[in-house]
Design an enzyme around this catalytic site. Structure first.
Site, PDB file in Angstrom:
ATOM      1  N   LYS A   1      15.522   7.618  10.162  1.00 52.89           N
ATOM      2  CA  LYS A   1      15.768   7.824   8.733  1.00 52.89           C
ATOM      3  C   LYS A   1      17.206   8.304   8.495  1.00 52.89           C
ATOM      4  O   LYS A   1      17.828   7.950   7.489  1.00 52.89           O
ATOM      5  CB  LYS A   1      14.756   8.820   8.153  1.00 52.89           C
ATOM      6  CG  LYS A   1      13.330   8.280   8.126  1.00 52.89           C
ATOM      7  CD  LYS A   1      13.190   7.103   7.158  1.00 52.89           C
ATOM      8  CE  LYS A   1      11.755   6.680   6.935  1.00 52.89           C
ATOM      9  NZ  LYS A   1      11.598   5.592   5.969  1.00 52.89           N
TER      10      LYS A   1
ATOM     11  N   ASN B   1      11.307  -0.165   1.813  1.00 59.47           N
ATOM     12  CA  ASN B   1      10.325   0.922   1.788  1.00 59.47           C
ATOM     13  C   ASN B   1       9.509   1.042   3.074  1.00 59.47           C
ATOM     14  O   ASN B   1       9.012   2.120   3.395  1.00 59.47           O
ATOM     15  CB  ASN B   1       9.371   0.696   0.597  1.00 59.47           C
ATOM     16  CG  ASN B   1       8.070   1.458   0.760  1.00 59.47           C
ATOM     17  OD1 ASN B   1       8.015   2.656   0.515  1.00 59.47           O
ATOM     18  ND2 ASN B   1       7.015   0.772   1.194  1.00 59.47           N
TER      19      ASN B   1
ATOM     20  N   ALA C   1      15.499  10.466  13.389  1.00 58.23           N
ATOM     21  CA  ALA C   1      16.730   9.768  13.777  1.00 58.23           C
ATOM     22  C   ALA C   1      16.828   8.431  13.051  1.00 58.23           C
ATOM     23  O   ALA C   1      17.902   8.041  12.563  1.00 58.23           O
ATOM     24  CB  ALA C   1      16.759   9.558  15.289  1.00 58.23           C
TER      25      ALA C   1
ATOM     26  N   SER D   1      13.724   9.873   4.130  1.00 60.97           N
ATOM     27  CA  SER D   1      12.743  10.951   4.265  1.00 60.97           C
ATOM     28  C   SER D   1      13.491  12.272   4.344  1.00 60.97           C
ATOM     29  O   SER D   1      14.614  12.335   4.861  1.00 60.97           O
ATOM     30  CB  SER D   1      11.926  10.780   5.543  1.00 60.97           C
ATOM     31  OG  SER D   1      11.183  11.956   5.815  1.00 60.97           O
TER      32      SER D   1
ATOM     33  N   ARG E   1       0.846  -1.208   0.000  1.00 61.78           N
ATOM     34  CA  ARG E   1       0.000   0.000   0.000  1.00 61.78           C
ATOM     35  C   ARG E   1       0.878   1.255   0.000  1.00 61.78           C
ATOM     36  O   ARG E   1       2.101   1.166   0.165  1.00 61.78           O
ATOM     37  CB  ARG E   1      -0.962   0.018   1.192  1.00 61.78           C
ATOM     38  CG  ARG E   1      -0.317   0.148   2.536  1.00 61.78           C
ATOM     39  CD  ARG E   1      -1.374   0.045   3.644  1.00 61.78           C
ATOM     40  NE  ARG E   1      -0.741   0.131   4.955  1.00 61.78           N
ATOM     41  CZ  ARG E   1      -0.597   1.273   5.625  1.00 61.78           C
ATOM     42  NH1 ARG E   1      -1.043   2.398   5.120  1.00 61.78           N
ATOM     43  NH2 ARG E   1       0.000   1.271   6.802  1.00 61.78           N
TER      44      ARG E   1
ATOM     45  N   TYR F   1      11.479   9.380  14.378  1.00 65.30           N
ATOM     46  CA  TYR F   1      11.389   9.064  12.948  1.00 65.30           C
ATOM     47  C   TYR F   1      12.597   9.662  12.206  1.00 65.30           C
ATOM     48  O   TYR F   1      13.252   8.983  11.410  1.00 65.30           O
ATOM     49  CB  TYR F   1      10.084   9.638  12.419  1.00 65.30           C
ATOM     50  CG  TYR F   1       9.843   9.457  10.942  1.00 65.30           C
ATOM     51  CD1 TYR F   1       9.345   8.253  10.448  1.00 65.30           C
ATOM     52  CD2 TYR F   1      10.083  10.494  10.039  1.00 65.30           C
ATOM     53  CE1 TYR F   1       9.096   8.087   9.087  1.00 65.30           C
ATOM     54  CE2 TYR F   1       9.836  10.332   8.681  1.00 65.30           C
ATOM     55  CZ  TYR F   1       9.335   9.135   8.216  1.00 65.30           C
ATOM     56  OH  TYR F   1       9.100   8.985   6.875  1.00 65.30           O
TER      57      TYR F   1
HETATM   58  P1  NDP Z   1       2.143   4.044   4.726  1.00 65.58           P
HETATM   59  O1  NDP Z   1       1.871   4.289   6.161  1.00 65.58           O
HETATM   60  O2  NDP Z   1       1.063   4.228   3.723  1.00 65.58           O
HETATM   61  O3  NDP Z   1       2.789   2.594   4.525  1.00 65.58           O
HETATM   62  C1  NDP Z   1       3.736   2.092   5.424  1.00 65.58           C
HETATM   63  C2  NDP Z   1       4.161   0.737   4.932  1.00 65.58           C
HETATM   64  O4  NDP Z   1       5.127   0.183   5.857  1.00 65.58           O
HETATM   65  C3  NDP Z   1       2.997  -0.237   4.860  1.00 65.58           C
HETATM   66  O5  NDP Z   1       3.117  -1.034   3.703  1.00 65.58           O
HETATM   67  C4  NDP Z   1       3.185  -1.099   6.113  1.00 65.58           C
HETATM   68  O6  NDP Z   1       2.692  -2.424   5.955  1.00 65.58           O
HETATM   69  C5  NDP Z   1       4.709  -1.114   6.228  1.00 65.58           C
HETATM   70  N1  NDP Z   1       5.126  -1.422   7.602  1.00 65.58           N
HETATM   71  C6  NDP Z   1       4.944  -0.667   8.699  1.00 65.58           C
HETATM   72  N2  NDP Z   1       5.415  -1.323   9.798  1.00 65.58           N
HETATM   73  C7  NDP Z   1       5.903  -2.511   9.350  1.00 65.58           C
HETATM   74  C8  NDP Z   1       6.513  -3.629   9.975  1.00 65.58           C
HETATM   75  N3  NDP Z   1       6.730  -3.670  11.304  1.00 65.58           N
HETATM   76  N4  NDP Z   1       6.882  -4.668   9.212  1.00 65.58           N
HETATM   77  C9  NDP Z   1       6.676  -4.655   7.881  1.00 65.58           C
HETATM   78  N5  NDP Z   1       6.108  -3.630   7.220  1.00 65.58           N
HETATM   79  C10 NDP Z   1       5.719  -2.570   7.952  1.00 65.58           C
HETATM   80  O7  NDP Z   1       3.349   5.004   4.397  1.00 65.58           O
HETATM   81  P2  NDP Z   1       3.960   5.502   3.031  1.00 65.58           P
HETATM   82  O8  NDP Z   1       3.579   4.639   1.912  1.00 65.58           O
HETATM   83  O9  NDP Z   1       3.709   6.950   2.955  1.00 65.58           O
HETATM   84  O10 NDP Z   1       5.504   5.311   3.396  1.00 65.58           O
HETATM   85  C11 NDP Z   1       6.392   4.461   2.689  1.00 65.58           C
HETATM   86  C12 NDP Z   1       7.794   4.912   3.046  1.00 65.58           C
HETATM   87  O11 NDP Z   1       7.975   6.281   2.636  1.00 65.58           O
HETATM   88  C13 NDP Z   1       8.075   4.868   4.545  1.00 65.58           C
HETATM   89  O12 NDP Z   1       9.391   4.429   4.769  1.00 65.58           O
HETATM   90  C14 NDP Z   1       7.932   6.321   4.955  1.00 65.58           C
HETATM   91  O13 NDP Z   1       8.694   6.623   6.103  1.00 65.58           O
HETATM   92  C15 NDP Z   1       8.469   7.035   3.718  1.00 65.58           C
HETATM   93  N6  NDP Z   1       8.053   8.423   3.598  1.00 65.58           N
HETATM   94  C16 NDP Z   1       6.747   8.766   3.392  1.00 65.58           C
HETATM   95  C17 NDP Z   1       6.378  10.108   3.295  1.00 65.58           C
HETATM   96  C18 NDP Z   1       4.968  10.542   3.060  1.00 65.58           C
HETATM   97  O14 NDP Z   1       4.697  11.770   3.113  1.00 65.58           O
HETATM   98  N7  NDP Z   1       4.027   9.665   2.791  1.00 65.58           N
HETATM   99  C19 NDP Z   1       7.380  11.175   3.421  1.00 65.58           C
HETATM  100  C20 NDP Z   1       8.722  10.694   3.601  1.00 65.58           C
HETATM  101  C21 NDP Z   1       9.032   9.375   3.702  1.00 65.58           C
HETATM  102  P3  NDP Z   1       1.240  -2.841   6.561  1.00 65.58           P
HETATM  103  O15 NDP Z   1       0.262  -1.804   6.120  1.00 65.58           O
HETATM  104  O16 NDP Z   1       0.977  -4.184   5.975  1.00 65.58           O
HETATM  105  O17 NDP Z   1       1.387  -2.890   8.059  1.00 65.58           O
END
Ligand code: NDP
Length: 241
Positions: free
Chosen positions: A152, A85, A150, A135, A11, A148
């Site tokens: 990243k 990711n 720290a 990030s 997602r 967060y």
């Molecule tokens: P979402 O919250 O939409 O998605 C987060 C994803 O991380 C999900 O697929 C979730 O899986 C997975 N996840 C979380 N915890 C775990 C875990 N313990 N084990 C395995 N998977 C895990 O966030 P985004 O799509 O926005 O973020 C994706 C990346 O981009 C992240 O690293 C985020 O820090 C980074 N980012 C996003 C920004 C934004 O504005 N959106 C800005 C800067 C960076 P599940 O749903 O199945 O739990």
């Protein structure tokens, strides 16, 4: 066929990356933790386009689940592209942050990436490419997300270290640092907050997951053959270091 492993690929940004890499010709091995339905929908969509895809449940904070992921046959058959990711961002005031929460964030964002890498590092092709999703807050810091930021920052420096170490082997490692991107992370914003964010961005819009996916695709492709160890900011000009 080349294989791409995308953590959190079911997602948000991860889903866009999974779909884009499928279009690029990779079969897709994506992981999810809590959200099985969206992950299965991404897999179905990719399969409908004639590309093979599979979703594996894997909490990156659990070494047993990560070890199990590494036994998947597609991993043994070698990974061409690894995209780290997954991530969590809980918007905690820097003054309210406690050690438990700091550990939880580090355990997911940083240790989780390390565990995945560690479990698959012997199953990478000779010219494998790795892309880590950092990030802008990993460089800039954050009043609501010191943990967060720290995590990243740690990810970025770790990825740069890997780039130095793996370069002579022919493997490349790069980091994409998104700005504001339309996913569940921003879903709690009020209209007012969203308008403020847009005003802050020189390109006057919130980024899309596809903006990030296209950059990841480029960094995994031959078009970036001489690029390794860099942080690519994809943020509409929001933060220009
Ligand atoms: P979402 O919250 O939409 O998605 C987060 C994803 O991380 C999900 O697929 C979730 O899986 C997975 N996840 C979380 N915890 C775990 C875990 N313990 N084990 C395995 N998977 C895990 O966030 P985004 O799509 O926005 O973020 C994706 C990346 O981009 C992240 O690293 C985020 O820090 C980074 N980012 C996003 C920004 C934004 O504005 N959106 C800005 C800067 C960076 P599940 O749903 O199945 O739990």
């Amino acid at each position: 066929m080349r294989t791409a492993l995308i953590t959190g690929g079911g997602r948000g940004i991860g889903a866009a990356i999974s779909k884009k890499l499928a279009k690029d010709g990779y079969r897709i091995l994506l992981t999810y933790c809590n959200s099985s339905k969206p992950a299965e929908m991404v897999v179905d969509e990719i399969r409908d386009s004639g590309i093979d895809a599979v979703a594996v449940n894997c909490d990156v904070t659990d070494p047993r689940e990560v070890a199990l992921l590494a036994t998947h046959p597609w991993v043994s058959e070698k990974i061409d592209a690894l995209v780290l990711n997954h991530g969590r961002y809980d918007r905690i005031d820097a003054k309210d942050l406690d050690i438990e929460h700091l550990r939880r964030t580090m355990s997911t964002n940083f240790d989780g990436a390390f565990l995945i890498w560690d479990s698959v590092k012997n199953h990478l092709t000779d010219s494998a490419r790795i892309c880590v999703i950092g990030s802008q807050l990993g460089t800039r810091g954050s009043t609501h997300g010191a943990d967060y930021s720290a995590s990243k920052a740690a990810l970025e420096v770790w990825a740069k270290s890997l780039a130095m170490k793996l370069g002579p082997e022919g493997k490349r490692v790069n980091i994409v640092a998104p700005g504001f991107v339309d996913t569940d992370i921003l879903a709690g914003d009020s209209d007012e907050k969203r308008a403020i964010r847009i005003e802050e961005v020189p390109l006057k819009r919130i980024g899309t997951p596809e903006d990030i996916a296209h950059t990841v695709s480029f960094l995994l492709s031959e078009k970036s053959a001489y690029i390794t160890g860099v942080v690519v900011n994809v943020n509409g000009g929001l933060y220009l270091p």
